[in-house]
Design a protein around this motif. Structure first.
Motif, mmCIF file in Angstrom:
data_model
loop_
_atom_site.group_PDB
_atom_site.id
_atom_site.type_symbol
_atom_site.label_atom_id
_atom_site.label_comp_id
_atom_site.label_asym_id
_atom_site.label_seq_id
_atom_site.Cartn_x
_atom_site.Cartn_y
_atom_site.Cartn_z
ATOM 1 N N LEU A 10 0.830 -1.203 0.000
ATOM 2 C CA LEU A 10 0.000 0.000 0.000
ATOM 3 C C LEU A 10 0.867 1.257 0.000
ATOM 4 O O LEU A 10 2.019 1.236 0.418
ATOM 5 C CB LEU A 10 -0.923 0.006 1.215
ATOM 6 C CG LEU A 10 -1.888 -1.178 1.329
ATOM 7 C CD1 LEU A 10 -2.832 -0.969 2.507
ATOM 8 C CD2 LEU A 10 -2.676 -1.387 0.041
ATOM 9 N N SER A 16 -5.506 0.929 -1.191
ATOM 10 C CA SER A 16 -6.285 0.162 -0.219
ATOM 11 C C SER A 16 -6.427 -1.282 -0.689
ATOM 12 O O SER A 16 -6.170 -1.601 -1.856
ATOM 13 C CB SER A 16 -7.674 0.783 -0.014
ATOM 14 O OG SER A 16 -8.440 0.707 -1.206
ATOM 15 N N ARG A 24 -8.945 -4.963 0.503
ATOM 16 C CA ARG A 24 -9.942 -5.524 1.417
ATOM 17 C C ARG A 24 -9.946 -7.043 1.331
ATOM 18 O O ARG A 24 -9.799 -7.625 0.254
ATOM 19 C CB ARG A 24 -11.338 -4.996 1.089
ATOM 20 C CG ARG A 24 -12.416 -5.572 2.013
ATOM 21 C CD ARG A 24 -13.791 -4.992 1.752
ATOM 22 N NE ARG A 24 -14.766 -5.580 2.677
ATOM 23 C CZ ARG A 24 -16.038 -5.204 2.765
ATOM 24 N NH1 ARG A 24 -16.504 -4.226 1.991
ATOM 25 N NH2 ARG A 24 -16.865 -5.793 3.622
ATOM 26 N N VAL A 84 -5.483 0.088 4.798
ATOM 27 C CA VAL A 84 -5.178 1.383 4.208
ATOM 28 C C VAL A 84 -4.064 2.022 5.026
ATOM 29 O O VAL A 84 -3.856 1.659 6.191
ATOM 30 C CB VAL A 84 -6.453 2.264 4.194
ATOM 31 C CG1 VAL A 84 -6.876 2.627 5.602
ATOM 32 C CG2 VAL A 84 -6.290 3.483 3.335
ATOM 33 N N LEU A 105 -7.148 8.527 2.242
ATOM 34 C CA LEU A 105 -6.622 7.189 2.482
ATOM 35 C C LEU A 105 -5.161 7.218 2.920
ATOM 36 O O LEU A 105 -4.706 6.339 3.653
ATOM 37 C CB LEU A 105 -6.752 6.330 1.222
ATOM 38 C CG LEU A 105 -8.177 6.060 0.714
ATOM 39 C CD1 LEU A 105 -8.134 5.245 -0.566
ATOM 40 C CD2 LEU A 105 -9.017 5.354 1.770
ATOM 41 N N HIS A 111 -4.718 0.069 9.845
ATOM 42 C CA HIS A 111 -3.993 1.230 9.339
ATOM 43 C C HIS A 111 -2.707 1.485 10.120
ATOM 44 O O HIS A 111 -2.481 0.948 11.217
ATOM 45 C CB HIS A 111 -4.879 2.482 9.423
ATOM 46 C CG HIS A 111 -5.165 2.900 10.836
ATOM 47 N ND1 HIS A 111 -4.439 3.889 11.483
ATOM 48 C CD2 HIS A 111 -6.075 2.448 11.740
ATOM 49 C CE1 HIS A 111 -4.908 4.039 12.712
ATOM 50 N NE2 HIS A 111 -5.898 3.178 12.900
#
Length: 258
Positions: free
Chosen positions: A97, A168, A170, A177, A195, A215
């Motif tokens: 990321l 991001s 999932r 993120v 983000l 995060h």
């Protein structure tokens, strides 16, 4: 005021969603917080992760999520990017990321005058790792020349890695993120800037995002799970503690360097 006094906040008290967050059956996820040029700590944590995952049974898919901010502040940014750009651990799917520091670095290469903020948030240590000393007699603080030198010295595969970072990812009930989400905004409508840069509007929110947000970005003295989010940026560059959250089924635990 020190850096840590600026970013360490009292823990919020979000309303814990009335459900247990979970990953799909057979999935195992490790999400690593902000590395910030500490290749030494990254190596230690990945060794711990390897030992941990080989001891797990019934795992079909293992993912390691790197939550961004690989560069700056620590002095091994080059080594971190070199390693991650070539990362190919057997039996592991890596997810890379983008953090705000990667964004600032790329912007500095494109427009150093507009993006000179990078030099006040750890950029010089990254330049040093690429063999560039901004205060040397050759440069004498010339940011235009420093930007040009970084472009020249950066290997092509480093630049490709940095430009291809996603914002991001999932899996199941977990949303990964760098910085966080804007409360009240649907997942698909979240802005890239939020983000990678949002702080208090996210960390102090009691909002149920419909997912548990994993995060980094906002420093914490120890990893925290507060219902709607899990924060794992334990300030590795300054504390020597690089942290990963381990997710499997409904289980949540942490690994960290010491």
């Amino acid at each position: 005021m020190t850096f840590w006094r600026k970013i360490w906040k009292s823990k919020p008290q979000p309303e814990v969603p009335m459900k247990d967050w979970a990953l799909p059956e057979g999935a195992l996820v490790y999400a690593i917080g902000d590395i910030h040029g500490r290749f030494d700590l990254l190596q230690k944590l990945l060794t711990q992760i390897e030992e941990d995952r080989t001891a797990r049974w019934g795992v079909e898919n293992t993912y390691i999520v790197f939550l961004g901010d690989y560069v700056d502040r620590g002095f091994q940014s080059y080594e971190v990017i070199e390693y991650l750009a070539n990362y190919a651990a057997r039996g592991v799917t890596p997810i890379f990321l983008r953090g705000n520091h990667e964004e600032l670095m790329l912007r500095f290469m494109e427009d150093p005058v507009e993006a000179q903020l990078w030099l006040s948030v750890g950029g010089p240590s990254t330049l040093v790792s690429y063999g560039i000393d901004l205060q040397s007699a050759e440069l004498s603080g010339d940011i235009l020349m420093a930007s040009d030198m970084l472009i020249q010295k950066m290997p092509e595969h480093h630049l490709r890695f940095l430009k291809n970072l996603q914002t991001s990812w999932r899996l199941g009930d977990y949303f990964f993120v760098h910085a966080g989400l804007r409360p009240g905004v649907p997942l698909k409508a979240q802005r890239a800037k939020d983000l990678t840069t949002i702080r208090q509007d996210f960390t102090q929110s009691r909002h149920n995002f419909g997912v548990c947000v994993v995060h980094g970005h906002t420093g914490v003295k120890e990893p925290e799970h507060v219902g709607n989010r899990i924060g794992v940026d334990t300030g590795a560059f300054a504390t020597g503690v690089l942290t990963a959250v381990v997710l499997e089924g409904e289980e949540v635990r942490f690994l960290a360097t010491t």
